[in-house]
Scaffold this active site. Structure first.
Site: not given
Ligand code: PXP
Length: 240
Positions: A190-191, A9-10, A7, A43, A18, A100-101, A49-50, A45, A151, A212-213, A70
């Site tokens: 997620h996480g 997005d970040h 992912n 994603h 910026r 975040t979600t 935002r990103h 949104r 998922e 992602g993160h 997403e």
């Molecule tokens: N899957 C979904 C559906 C999410 O919303 C996210 C967060 O954007 C992720 C996976 C990835 O989560 P993380 O950024 O914590 O790895």
């Protein structure tokens, strides 16, 4: 072996801070692909935002693997997704104030709406995944809605401490088996990070992870190639 989707997005979050052109999430996606990711997740949104609309169109045109878009199942974003034609859409809940979600989609309360949305995507050969908590009622509802994938939301596992970690892992295992029995394909995310991925990656029924993160954060220090390869290494050790 289990597959990794990245992912990006970040990367866009940093760019938007910026309001300029760098860092470019599309370049990050290409580097992640070259390092071995089998898909890219972003994603779009409602609050933009990103990731921006143009990023999604550029990803669609230039990715060599697959694009998982997403999104919230709102009419505005559905129309964009039907125009972009990603390989897969992952429907998530969205709240304006969240960082975040925060939780899974409440599929059970909107099966007929989601069935209609899923059909619109299927008519364009776009696969549909529903992001759900590891809960049998939600998974059963995802199946009723005609989804191809669920998922599983791994956020509670990722946040658990002490004995609760095993409890959350057991919930994920049970949910993955349940979904698999219903012939749903199972992804998770997620996480997840370099420390907590391995036990979840050992759950047989989960095919793919969306991360992602933690990965993008690590890439800031070691570069995208190494960040992706280290995550893939954990997946291959889990299979052993
Ligand atoms: N899957 C979904 C559906 C999410 O919303 C996210 C967060 O954007 C992720 C996976 C990835 O989560 P993380 O950024 O914590 O790895």
């Amino acid at each position: 072996m289990k597959r990794l989707s990245v992912n990006i997005d970040h990367v866009a979050t940093l760019r938007q801070a910026r309001g300029e052109n760098e860092p470019d999430p599309v370049t990050a996606a290409h580097l992640a692909e070259l390092a071995g990711a089998i898909g890219i997740v972003s994603h779009l949104r409602e609050d933009r935002r990103h990731i921006q609309d143009n990023d999604v169109y550029l990803l669609r045109r230039t990715l060599k693997t697959k694009l998982d878009l997403e999104m919230a199942a709102t009419e505005e974003i559905i129309k964009i997704a039907l125009d972009v034609v990603p390989d897969l859409v992952t429907l998530v809940p969205e709240k304006r104030q969240e960082l975040t979600t925060e939780g899974g989609l409440d599929v059970a309360s909107q099966v007929s709406y989601l069935k209609e949305v899923t059909k619109r995507f299927h008519d364009k050969n776009i696969l549909v995944s529903l992001f759900v908590n590891p809960n049998e009622n939600q998974i059963k509802s995802a199946n009723k809605a005609g989804a191809d994938f669920v998922e599983l939301h791994t956020g509670e596992y990722a946040n658990a401490k002490g004995k609760d970690i095993e409890k959350e892992l057991a919930r994920l295992k049970k949910a993955a088996k349940f979904a698999h029995k219903l012939n749903l394909k199972v992804n998770a995310g997620h996480g997840l990070n370099y420390r907590n991925l391995k036990p979840v990656a050992q759950i047989e029924e989960i095919e793919e992870f969306s991360i992602g993160h933690a990965l993008i954060s690590h890439a800031l220090y070691v570069g995208m190639e190494r960040a992706v390869k280290e995550m893939i290494q954990i997946l291959s050790e889990s299979a052993a």
